[in-house]
Scaffold this active site. Structure first.
Site, PDB file in Angstrom:
ATOM      1  CD  GLU A 169      42.985  45.788  47.180  1.00  0.00           C
ATOM      2  OE1 GLU A 169      43.272  44.690  47.154  1.00  0.00           O
ATOM      3  OE2 GLU A 169      42.349  46.370  46.876  1.00  0.00           O
ATOM      4  CD  GLU A 275      45.571  39.581  47.903  1.00  0.00           C
ATOM      5  OE1 GLU A 275      45.248  40.065  48.831  1.00  0.00           O
ATOM      6  OE2 GLU A 275      45.321  39.729  46.627  1.00  0.00           O
TER       7      GLU A 275
HETATM    8  O1  G3I Z   1      29.526  34.695  44.601  1.00  0.00           O
HETATM    9  C1  G3I Z   1      29.086  35.206  43.183  1.00  0.00           C
HETATM   10  C2  G3I Z   1      28.266  34.435  42.709  1.00  0.00           C
HETATM   11  O2  G3I Z   1      26.871  34.118  43.364  1.00  0.00           O
HETATM   12  C3  G3I Z   1      27.852  34.868  41.162  1.00  0.00           C
HETATM   13  O3  G3I Z   1      27.146  33.700  40.632  1.00  0.00           O
HETATM   14  C4  G3I Z   1      29.049  34.959  40.391  1.00  0.00           C
HETATM   15  C5  G3I Z   1      28.906  35.572  38.862  1.00  0.00           C
HETATM   16  O4  G3I Z   1      29.088  36.789  39.047  1.00  0.00           O
HETATM   17  O5  G3I Z   1      30.130  36.127  41.082  1.00  0.00           O
HETATM   18  C6  G3I Z   1      30.167  35.628  42.295  1.00  0.00           C
HETATM   19  O6  G3I Z   1      30.982  36.685  42.943  1.00  0.00           O
HETATM   20  C7  G3I Z   1      32.270  36.677  42.412  1.00  0.00           C
HETATM   21  C8  G3I Z   1      33.314  36.607  43.708  1.00  0.00           C
HETATM   22  O7  G3I Z   1      34.755  36.812  43.270  1.00  0.00           O
HETATM   23  C9  G3I Z   1      33.275  35.089  43.897  1.00  0.00           C
HETATM   24  O8  G3I Z   1      33.753  34.143  43.199  1.00  0.00           O
HETATM   25  C10 G3I Z   1      32.340  38.119  42.023  1.00  0.00           C
HETATM   26  O9  G3I Z   1      31.639  38.622  41.009  1.00  0.00           O
HETATM   27  C11 G3I Z   1      33.914  38.559  41.560  1.00  0.00           C
HETATM   28  O10 G3I Z   1      34.147  39.882  41.429  1.00  0.00           O
HETATM   29  C12 G3I Z   1      34.711  38.099  42.851  1.00  0.00           C
HETATM   30  O11 G3I Z   1      36.340  38.174  42.162  1.00  0.00           O
HETATM   31  C13 G3I Z   1      37.207  38.312  43.454  1.00  0.00           C
HETATM   32  C14 G3I Z   1      37.754  39.718  43.656  1.00  0.00           C
HETATM   33  O12 G3I Z   1      39.019  39.627  44.543  1.00  0.00           O
HETATM   34  C15 G3I Z   1      36.611  40.653  43.993  1.00  0.00           C
HETATM   35  O13 G3I Z   1      37.403  42.168  44.102  1.00  0.00           O
HETATM   36  C16 G3I Z   1      38.292  37.316  43.202  1.00  0.00           C
HETATM   37  O14 G3I Z   1      37.486  36.113  43.057  1.00  0.00           O
HETATM   38  C17 G3I Z   1      39.374  37.324  44.309  1.00  0.00           C
HETATM   39  O15 G3I Z   1      40.510  36.493  43.559  1.00  0.00           O
HETATM   40  C18 G3I Z   1      39.823  38.730  44.279  1.00  0.00           C
HETATM   41  O16 G3I Z   1      40.841  38.808  45.160  1.00  0.00           O
HETATM   42  C19 G3I Z   1      41.258  39.986  45.544  1.00  0.00           C
HETATM   43  C20 G3I Z   1      41.936  40.195  46.946  1.00  0.00           C
HETATM   44  O17 G3I Z   1      40.725  39.888  47.730  1.00  0.00           O
HETATM   45  C21 G3I Z   1      42.483  41.678  47.192  1.00  0.00           C
HETATM   46  N1  G3I Z   1      43.511  41.846  46.563  1.00  0.00           N
HETATM   47  C22 G3I Z   1      43.084  41.769  44.946  1.00  0.00           C
HETATM   48  C23 G3I Z   1      42.667  40.381  44.553  1.00  0.00           C
HETATM   49  C24 G3I Z   1      42.428  40.440  43.008  1.00  0.00           C
HETATM   50  O18 G3I Z   1      41.246  41.371  42.804  1.00  0.00           O
END
Ligand code: G3I
Length: 381
Positions: A169, A275
């Site tokens: 990105e 994705e």
């Molecule tokens: O690990 C922490 C955990 O300790 C905490 O308790 C919890 C509560 O907030 O958050 C957890 O972290 C989360 C992480 O996923 C792991 O689950 C983050 O808040 C959350 O923002 C993160 O979201 C991920 C997101 O990328 C972040 O940008 C999504 O799971 C994931 O599917 C998403 O994937 C991205 C690709 O990497 C790139 N392209 C877009 C795609 C969708 O956004």
């Protein structure tokens, strides 16, 4: 006797199902092992058909998902485990336990293991950008941090990870380079440096550029092609380009998807849908923590009405119809999550963007994709 899923579920659900407004909420569940068709057996030879795993799945805790993934897919991508903040949350303090389990999960099943992602503006700890004296890190410092991270992570999985999303990105929707902290600190050549470092760390690994909206934004697609051409002119290895595929029912159109694959393939690279999911919920402002979504913004709490279920099935069938027409241009299609309940697209609401529902039951969309792959039906468009 081969179990016809729909017949079996229907026989049971007549007893237990709830019929309202033409909507079925079936309660019968079919063990994953009894789900006869497997995507990995139906895709064109050489194709990777993959799925993004969360840690509960790559750790083997979510046993139903593990069985489904093992049955259906020949490739895996880590949803979050190999991102910068997950591997090197503090300077020099690398974490590899769950990451090692993720790689072993794929190796134990003979799958193509993908690495996602090395250089991204998101999910990268603040210490990376911080320079001495509280200012931003300078070019030399950022390059050293990027190289150390890539050498350590890619080096650890040398020969075990098939390919890496080296840079993720880096573009704005108008095709200009995103104002990423990597770019601010290093300059526009941060992308080239990342590919250079990745090649040094594992000369045998495939290297990818990955982005979203390449199918809906021609200017962004042109920007991606400029990045690819720049790397090629610098003599740097890049093997494929990924359109993430976070799509909707109506956008991008099949013509746009077709055009995108054709244009990206014209660079000489293979194309991947990295994705894939289909967001069924209306776009809304990100919910504040604890804020309840309005009913209008969350219409499928009790499941999908049949007409939306069928629209989703047609959408996936049409997309795979285009992918098949480009079977020699595409090397991988990866779904961004195992089932609806695992999807990032829920975010406080109830979405249904994937091929398996919250009971890990195949949805009509799964049946349509298997029929298109088996050549039993052509897409509706
Ligand atoms: O690990 C922490 C955990 O300790 C905490 O308790 C919890 C509560 O907030 O958050 C957890 O972290 C989360 C992480 O996923 C792991 O689950 C983050 O808040 C959350 O923002 C993160 O979201 C991920 C997101 O990328 C972040 O940008 C999504 O799971 C994931 O599917 C998403 O994937 C991205 C690709 O990497 C790139 N392209 C877009 C795609 C969708 O956004």
């Amino acid at each position: 006797m081969r179990i016809d899923r729909r017949g079996f579920a229907k026989s049971l659900s007549v007893a237990a199902g709830v019929m309202a407004a033409g909507r079925w909420t079936t309660v019968a569940t079919l063990p994953v092992a009894a789900q006869t068709a497997a995507l990995k057996d139906l895709v064109p030879k050489g194709w990777l058909i993959g799925v993004a795993l969360n840690q509960r799945q790559s750790d083997g805790t979510d046993t139903v998902a593990v069985e489904l993934v093992t049955r259906q897919f020949n490739s895996i991508t880590p949803e979050n485990l190999l991102k910068f903040e997950s591997v090197q949350r503090q300077p020099g303090a690398f974490t590899f336990e769950p990451q090692d389990r993720y790689v072993a999960f794929g190796a134990d099943r003979g799958m193509a293991v993908i690495g996602h992602t090395l250089v991204w503006h998101s999910q990268t700890p603040a210490w990376v950008w911080a320079g001495a004296g509280g200012g931003p890190a300078d070019r030399a410092t950022l390059l050293e941090r990027m190289q150390t991270h890539i050498a350590t992570v890619v080096g650890r999985y040398k020969g075990r990870i098939r390919g890496w999303d080296v840079v993720n990105e880096a573009l704005n929707d108008d095709g200009t380079l995103r104002d990423s902290p990597w770019r601010r600190g290093i300059g526009d050549d941060y992308i080239a440096k990342a590919f250079e470092f990745a090649r040094q760390a594992d000369p045998g690994a495939e290297l990818y550029y990955n982005d979203f909206n390449l199918a809906t934004r021609p200017a962004k697609r042109a920007g991606a092609i400029r990045i690819i051409r720049d790397l090629q002119q610098r003599g740097l290895r890049i093997d494929a380009v990924g359109e993430q595929g976070h799509w909707r029912l109506e956008s991008p159109t099949t013509t746009e998807i077709d055009q995108t694959i054709t244009e990206l393939r014209a660079t000489g690279l293979k194309v991947m849908i990295t994705e894939l999911d289909v967001n069924l919920l209306p776009a809304v402002e990100r919910l504040a923590a604890g804020q309840a979504p309005s009913p209008a913004s969350n219409p499928f709490v009790n499941g999908l009405p049949d007409d939306v279920q069928q629209a989703l099935a047609r959408r996936y069938a049409d997309a795979f119809g285009v992918f098949l027409r480009h079977r020699d241009d595409i090397t991988r299609v990866t779904f961004w999550g195992v089932s609806d309940g695992d999807s990032w697209l829920n975010r406080g609401r109830v979405n249904h963007p994937l091929l398996w529902d919250r009971q890990r039951q195949p949805k009509p969309a799964f049946d349509e994709v298997t029929r298109v792959l088996a050549g039993k039906t052509t897409s509706s468009r």
